[in-house]
Design a protein around this motif. Structure first.
Motif, PDB file in Angstrom:
ATOM      1  N   ILE A   1      14.359 -54.652 -44.720  1.00  0.00           N
ATOM      2  CA  ILE A   1      13.025 -54.092 -44.971  1.00  0.00           C
ATOM      3  C   ILE A   1      11.940 -54.915 -44.278  1.00  0.00           C
ATOM      4  N   LEU A   2      11.966 -56.230 -44.497  1.00  0.00           N
ATOM      5  CA  LEU A   2      10.905 -57.070 -43.946  1.00  0.00           C
ATOM      6  C   LEU A   2      11.121 -57.394 -42.474  1.00  0.00           C
ATOM      7  N   ASP A   3      12.359 -57.738 -42.107  1.00  0.00           N
ATOM      8  CA  ASP A   3      12.628 -58.123 -40.723  1.00  0.00           C
ATOM      9  C   ASP A   3      13.002 -56.944 -39.834  1.00  0.00           C
ATOM     10  N   GLY A   4      13.236 -55.788 -40.419  1.00  0.00           N
ATOM     11  CA  GLY A   4      13.525 -54.599 -39.624  1.00  0.00           C
ATOM     12  C   GLY A   4      14.903 -54.566 -39.001  1.00  0.00           C
ATOM     13  N   LYS A   5      15.854 -55.347 -39.531  1.00  0.00           N
ATOM     14  CA  LYS A   5      17.211 -55.324 -38.979  1.00  0.00           C
ATOM     15  C   LYS A   5      17.896 -54.006 -39.328  1.00  0.00           C
ATOM     16  N   ARG A   6      18.688 -53.512 -38.377  1.00  0.00           N
ATOM     17  CA  ARG A   6      19.395 -52.252 -38.602  1.00  0.00           C
ATOM     18  C   ARG A   6      20.645 -52.490 -39.457  1.00  0.00           C
ATOM     19  N   LEU A   7      20.820 -51.667 -40.480  1.00  0.00           N
ATOM     20  CA  LEU A   7      21.978 -51.759 -41.366  1.00  0.00           C
ATOM     21  C   LEU A   7      22.827 -50.508 -41.174  1.00  0.00           C
ATOM     22  N   LEU A   8      24.095 -50.711 -40.799  1.00  0.00           N
ATOM     23  CA  LEU A   8      24.991 -49.597 -40.526  1.00  0.00           C
ATOM     24  C   LEU A   8      25.972 -49.428 -41.666  1.00  0.00           C
TER      25      LEU A   8
ATOM     26  N   GLY B   1      23.947 -50.464 -32.179  1.00  0.00           N
ATOM     27  CA  GLY B   1      23.133 -49.594 -33.019  1.00  0.00           C
ATOM     28  C   GLY B   1      23.183 -48.148 -32.592  1.00  0.00           C
ATOM     29  N   GLY B   2      24.262 -47.772 -31.900  1.00  0.00           N
ATOM     30  CA  GLY B   2      24.425 -46.404 -31.439  1.00  0.00           C
ATOM     31  C   GLY B   2      23.768 -46.119 -30.111  1.00  0.00           C
ATOM     32  N   THR B   3      23.161 -47.123 -29.475  1.00  0.00           N
ATOM     33  CA  THR B   3      22.464 -46.914 -28.202  1.00  0.00           C
ATOM     34  C   THR B   3      23.360 -47.120 -26.993  1.00  0.00           C
TER      35      THR B   3
END
Length: 299
Positions: free
Chosen positions: A221-228, A271-273
């Motif tokens: 939430i705060l650091d914006g890391k992607r969670l899969l 991240g799917g990219t």
């Protein structure tokens, strides 16, 4: 009138007979040589409460040394003294074994060399599995120090059962702190594992680190890391994907030798990219969150 006289008389005689009898407990025989205490209640031997024997401290310690946990998977992380090399043994009760070794020749650490197969003799494999699952090995050695390359011959042991339903790991400790029979077992299986052929199909190595919910919330939430979200095949699955196996058994280094698994892990990293962004990513398996570390092997 005669009937009314007989009924009270019979009741009086019955009461007198009951009062004149000694309690049944008083008829119990007393042990020879003991004088009865006045007013004491005598309990027959047949209903006397028995007290269990309390084991001695020595017996409790010996029993704890012999106790074991359930295990069908074991892994050993051995840091060699002097050259900074590392040997990792990943052993399954089904006979599968991977040996991951890496040594430091100069400033840069060389890549992992992975060997694998099912050729480890059964008696050696079963012996090490039994030794590694002993509580005296898992909980009886080590301290809270982190593994350090400057220490001499560090070793860490982990075992798991039922596809990661139960996981136990030892504290980091020097190799000499472990019992002698266990040290012999480690050196024996290491010598056998070095005879296994190099696994050419291995694409990488993954390991997972558990993240507590508060830290995961901060990272996402705060650091914006992607969670899969990684699909969990369930506890009854006989074959686990590498990422799930690593998450269920934190600390274990899992060899990725399936091309499908490797592409899936690269997708996690990107991240799917399609563009890999780093050497680790955040995954959620079930209700838990993990940091998945990935290391590609040299072609």
């Amino acid at each position: 009138m005669r009937l009314y006289t007989i009924i009270p008389l019979v009741s009086f005689l019955a009461t007198a007979l009951l009062c004149g009898q000694d309690p049944v407990a008083q008829k119990a025989p007393l042990p020879s040589g003991k004088v009865p205490v006045k007013g004491a209640i005598k309990v027959p031997l047949g209903i006397k409460e028995s007290k269990p024997a309390v084991p001695s401290v020595e017996k409790l310690i010996e029993k704890s040394r012999e106790a074991s946990v359930e295990a069908d998977q074991a892994w050993l992380i051995l840091e060699h003294a002097g050259n900074g090399g590392v040997s990792v043994i990943d052993l399954g009760a089904d006979g599968s074994c991977y040996l991951m070794e890496r040594g430091s020749g100069s400033k840069e650490t060389s890549s992992w060399i992975v060997r694998g197969g099912n050729a480890i003799p059964k008696e050696i494999r079963d012996n090490l599995m039994a030794l590694a699952s002993r509580k005296s090995v898992l909980f009886g050695v080590g301290n809270r120090r982190l593994l350090s390359r400057i220490d001499s011959g560090n070793l860490k042991v982990g075992v798991a059962a039922n596809n990661g339903s139960s996981v136990h790991a030892s504290r980091p400790a020097s190799f000499g702190q472990y019992p002698g029979d266990f040290r012999e077992g480690v050196l024996g299986i290491l010598a056998e594992a070095r005879k296994l052929p190099v696994t050419k199909s291995a694409r990488g190595i993954v390991r997972a680190e558990f993240i507590d919910p508060r830290q995961a919330r901060r990272l996402t939430i705060l650091d914006g890391k992607r969670l899969l979200a990684v699909r969990d095949p369930g506890r009854e699955a006989s074959d686990l994907p590498a990422a799930v196996a690593a998450a269920r058994m934190p600390g274990r280094m899992v060899v990725v030798d399936s091309e499908e698994d490797w592409k899936r892990i690269l997708s996690y990293l990107s991240g799917g990219t399609g563009q890999v962004r780093g050497e680790h990513c955040l995954i959620s398996v079930g209700v838990h969150t993990y940091r998945l570390f990935v290391e590609a092997l040299a072609e």
